[in-house]
Design an enzyme around this catalytic site. Structure first.
Site, PDB file in Angstrom:
ATOM      1  CG  ASP A 266       3.161  12.542   7.400  1.00 36.61           C
ATOM      2  OD1 ASP A 266       4.086  11.900   7.900  1.00 36.61           O
ATOM      3  OD2 ASP A 266       3.188  13.777   7.244  1.00 36.61           O
ATOM      4  CG  HIS A 268      -1.520  14.675   6.319  1.00 35.63           C
ATOM      5  ND1 HIS A 268      -1.607  15.748   7.176  1.00 35.63           N
ATOM      6  CD2 HIS A 268      -0.193  14.558   6.012  1.00 35.63           C
ATOM      7  CE1 HIS A 268      -0.413  16.270   7.376  1.00 35.63           C
ATOM      8  NE2 HIS A 268       0.475  15.559   6.694  1.00 35.63           N
ATOM      9  CG  ASP A 295       1.958  15.499  10.149  1.00 41.40           C
ATOM     10  OD1 ASP A 295       2.019  16.014  11.281  1.00 41.40           O
ATOM     11  OD2 ASP A 295       2.501  15.996   9.153  1.00 41.40           O
ATOM     12  CG  ASP A 298      -4.288  19.822  10.208  1.00 40.49           C
ATOM     13  OD1 ASP A 298      -5.452  20.174  10.456  1.00 40.49           O
ATOM     14  OD2 ASP A 298      -3.300  20.242  10.840  1.00 40.49           O
ATOM     15  NE  ARG A 299      -0.792  19.492   3.860  1.00 38.99           N
ATOM     16  CZ  ARG A 299      -0.689  20.578   3.143  1.00 38.99           C
ATOM     17  NH1 ARG A 299      -1.632  20.851   2.255  1.00 38.99           N
ATOM     18  NH2 ARG A 299       0.311  21.410   3.278  1.00 38.99           N
ATOM     19  CG  ASN A 327       4.407  19.202  10.987  1.00 33.08           C
ATOM     20  OD1 ASN A 327       4.384  18.021  10.625  1.00 33.08           O
ATOM     21  ND2 ASN A 327       4.132  20.196  10.163  1.00 33.08           N
ATOM     22  CG  HIS A 328      -0.105  18.911  10.011  1.00 35.58           C
ATOM     23  ND1 HIS A 328      -0.923  19.852   9.453  1.00 35.58           N
ATOM     24  CD2 HIS A 328       0.985  18.859   9.210  1.00 35.58           C
ATOM     25  CE1 HIS A 328      -0.369  20.349   8.361  1.00 35.58           C
ATOM     26  NE2 HIS A 328       0.792  19.755   8.191  1.00 35.58           N
ATOM     27  CG  HIS A 395       6.123  14.036  12.177  1.00 34.52           C
ATOM     28  ND1 HIS A 395       5.298  13.240  11.409  1.00 34.52           N
ATOM     29  CD2 HIS A 395       6.069  15.271  11.625  1.00 34.52           C
ATOM     30  CE1 HIS A 395       4.763  13.971  10.445  1.00 34.52           C
ATOM     31  NE2 HIS A 395       5.215  15.208  10.558  1.00 34.52           N
ATOM     32  NE  ARG A 446       9.110  20.054   5.822  1.00 34.75           N
ATOM     33  CZ  ARG A 446       8.096  19.270   5.479  1.00 34.75           C
ATOM     34  NH1 ARG A 446       6.894  19.782   5.327  1.00 34.75           N
ATOM     35  NH2 ARG A 446       8.270  17.983   5.301  1.00 34.75           N
ATOM     36  CG  HIS A 473       8.001  16.515   8.436  1.00 36.83           C
ATOM     37  ND1 HIS A 473       6.858  17.213   8.732  1.00 36.83           N
ATOM     38  CD2 HIS A 473       9.006  17.442   8.414  1.00 36.83           C
ATOM     39  CE1 HIS A 473       7.148  18.493   8.891  1.00 36.83           C
ATOM     40  NE2 HIS A 473       8.439  18.666   8.686  1.00 36.83           N
TER      41      HIS A 473
END
Length: 544
Positions: A266, A268, A295, A298-299, A327-328, A395, A446, A473
């Site tokens: 990731d 991000h 990923d 995002d963030r 997943n993002h 991922h 999660r 992840h």
């Protein structure tokens, strides 16, 4: 390698890797509320003070451990449960955090912060409808709390927008790729004459082509805080798409003799950390591949810069740059964690629609295969039928059922589909699952997907002739962690995640014999913009 990175020439022992994270505490299920002595209360208060210090220093795992000790001494204090929920949220253990917040509410039904904590957990797992009810409860308990009122209003707007978008969705709506090509052909997306940045070159047929020179200029342009013209953003997305759409859901990557492949976890939206990372890995060449394991967005608040840079390399080096879906790379996550807002802010709504579709064309996994005999093996090493090491790079992780083969993954119909609609993507396996220390399968910490144990990993690797699973992840303190008796490795490449976790980043280098090296690196300074600056529905205000 740079002085800011470190490497080990062979795989470290699993004991040296970061623990998975905090496990669900048995007191959630088994502890009954009881009378607590004054001595217990005093000792619990001391431990809570230590836990607060750990939380303030971003040592969230330590904070969880200490709050758990305080709870064992005094389960009647709702603040301990609520504080542990906050720490678990920082570890992205939203399922555990929801349980803690609910327990705090059970202990004290008028404790406003517990409802607030549960609402923010619902936002984090993309369930804003459930968050609204808890925000409303906080407003009732604290009618002068202007911050929560604003978060309630923002979340209600988000819910209405989601419902509106579902209502107007048209089954036969034109493919965003086709629509962007139409707009370009109609002259509706030309490069602005005032644009003074790097320019894409044109081939003899008049179509744009990607070059190393443009990528270098684009990166400098981004570092100066400027955006590309919308036309160039589209060209990069469409250029990468032209290669993604030809790939199967499981991509084969054979590491030939003299080649290496770097697996990146990731990132991000942490653009400046990505540039540092690329300076360590090197960019794609004939002898060197990059595999980004989902990923990318995002963030972090430079997700556009990250994804356009990665897509530009994919366009330029389609057989040396590989990108798995995370997943993002999905609509519900992009809506919650900032990429949708960022894409629309920088390049408009049609650009976001284009990204959303192209994300569905990203492969779901990559099979990285050595092509020469292994240098080292043990009696437990699992090899392919040809006697070679090979790694399943995905991922999230493994599946909610046994018996899934590589051919099953290869045949997953992914294009145009969001995770969770049907088939093997339905139970969130490839993009959402996490390893657990206990055997079998269990609920995810999660609150989404499942967790799989070491026996599940071993069984699947034996079935498919896989030497090991490489997944991402989850943040890891050291940037990576070797789990499940060496069969499952987590790699995470966003150092000091969301500017507060303090973790290292890492990447894994694989050579033609299947040997692995692990490289770590620290975070890089960036301009003063907080994470999730473009998030909607009140989440941006949660960032420290």
């Amino acid at each position: 390698m740079s002085d800011s990175s470190s490497a080990s020439s062979s795989a470290p022992s699993s004991q040296a890797s970061t623990p998975l994270s905090s496990l669900p505490s048995p007191e959630i299920q088994s502890l009954s509320l009881r009378d607590v002595t004054d001595e217990d209360r005093a000792q619990a208060a001391k431990i809570k003070a230590e836990a607060n210090k750990a939380f303030a220093s971003h040592s969230f795992s330590d904070a969880v451990r200490l709050y758990s000790q305080a709870i064992e001494l005094n389960p009647l204090d709702a603040t301990y449960w609520c504080n542990r929920a906050a720490a678990r949220t920082k570890l992205e253990e939203y399922g555990f955090a929801l349980a803690d917040a609910a327990k705090a509410i059970e202990v004290d039904p008028k404790y406003a912060k517990a409802y607030y904590r549960r609402a923010t957990c619902y936002l984090q797992i993309a369930k804003p409808q459930l968050a609204v009810a808890d925000f409303k409860k906080v407003v009732v308990l604290e009618p002068t709390n202007a911050v929560v009122k604003s978060q309630l209003i923002a979340t209600q707007k988000l819910v209405r927008r989601i419902e509106f978008e579902k209502a107007i969705e048209v089954e036969g709506e034109k493919n965003p790729v086709e629509r962007c090509h139409e707009i370009i052909a109609e002259g509706g997306c030309d490069v602005e004459k005032a644009y003074a940045g790097p320019h894409l070159s044109s081939a003899e047929d008049g179509k744009y082509v990607m070059t190393e020179e443009f990528i270098k200029g684009m990166i400098d342009w981004f570092k100066s805080g400027k955006n590309l013209p919308r036309r160039y953003a589209w060209e990069i997305i469409l250029g990468a798409y032209s290669h993604f759409v030809k790939e199967e859901s499981l991509v084969n990557l054979d590491v030939q003799e003299g080649m290496t492949c770097d697996v990146i976890g990731d990132v991000h939206g942490q653009f400046y950390d990505l540039l540092h990372l690329y300076s360590l890995t090197g960019t794609p060449t004939e002898k060197h591949c990059l595999l980004m394991n989902g990923d990318l967005v995002d963030r972090g608040s430079w997700s556009i810069e990250v994804i356009l840079t990665a897509f530009a390399y994919k366009w330029l080096y389609p057989t040396r740059m590989f990108i798995n879906r995370g997943n993002h790379e999905a609509k519900d996550m992009n809506r919650t964690y900032g990429f949708e807002g960022e894409a629309k802010h920088k390049h408009g709504e049609q650009t976001y629609k284009l990204f959303a579709h192209v994300f569905t064309t990203l492969p779901l996994a990559t099979l990285v295969s050595a092509t020469t005999a292994p240098k080292t093996t043990s009696e437990n090493t699992i090899l392919s039928l040809e006697g070679r090491k090979r790694y399943f790079v995905v991922h999230g992780g493994l599946f909610s059922k046994d018996g899934v083969t590589l051919d099953d993954v290869r045949k997953i119909p992914r294009i145009g589909r969001q995770p969770g609609q049907e088939g093997l993507m339905c139970a969130c396996p490839l993009l959402w699952t996490d390893p657990q220390t206990l055997p079998g399968r269990g609920p995810s910490k999660r609150g989404v997907g499942i967790a799989f144990g070491p026996d599940v990993t071993k069984s699947w690797c034996l079935l498919n002739g896989i030497t090991g699973i490489i997944r991402s992840h989850e943040v890891r303190e050291n940037g990576y962690a070797i789990e499940h008796d060496g069969l499952c490795t987590t790699v995470f490449s966003a150092p000091n995640y969301v500017d507060q976790v303090g973790n290292k980043g890492a990447f894994i280098r694989i050579d033609a014999t299947g040997e692995q090296q692990y490289f770590q690196f620290e975070a890089t300074p960036h301009p003063p913009m907080k994470p999730m600056a473009y998030a909607q529905g009140g989440l941006a205000s949660l960032m420290m």
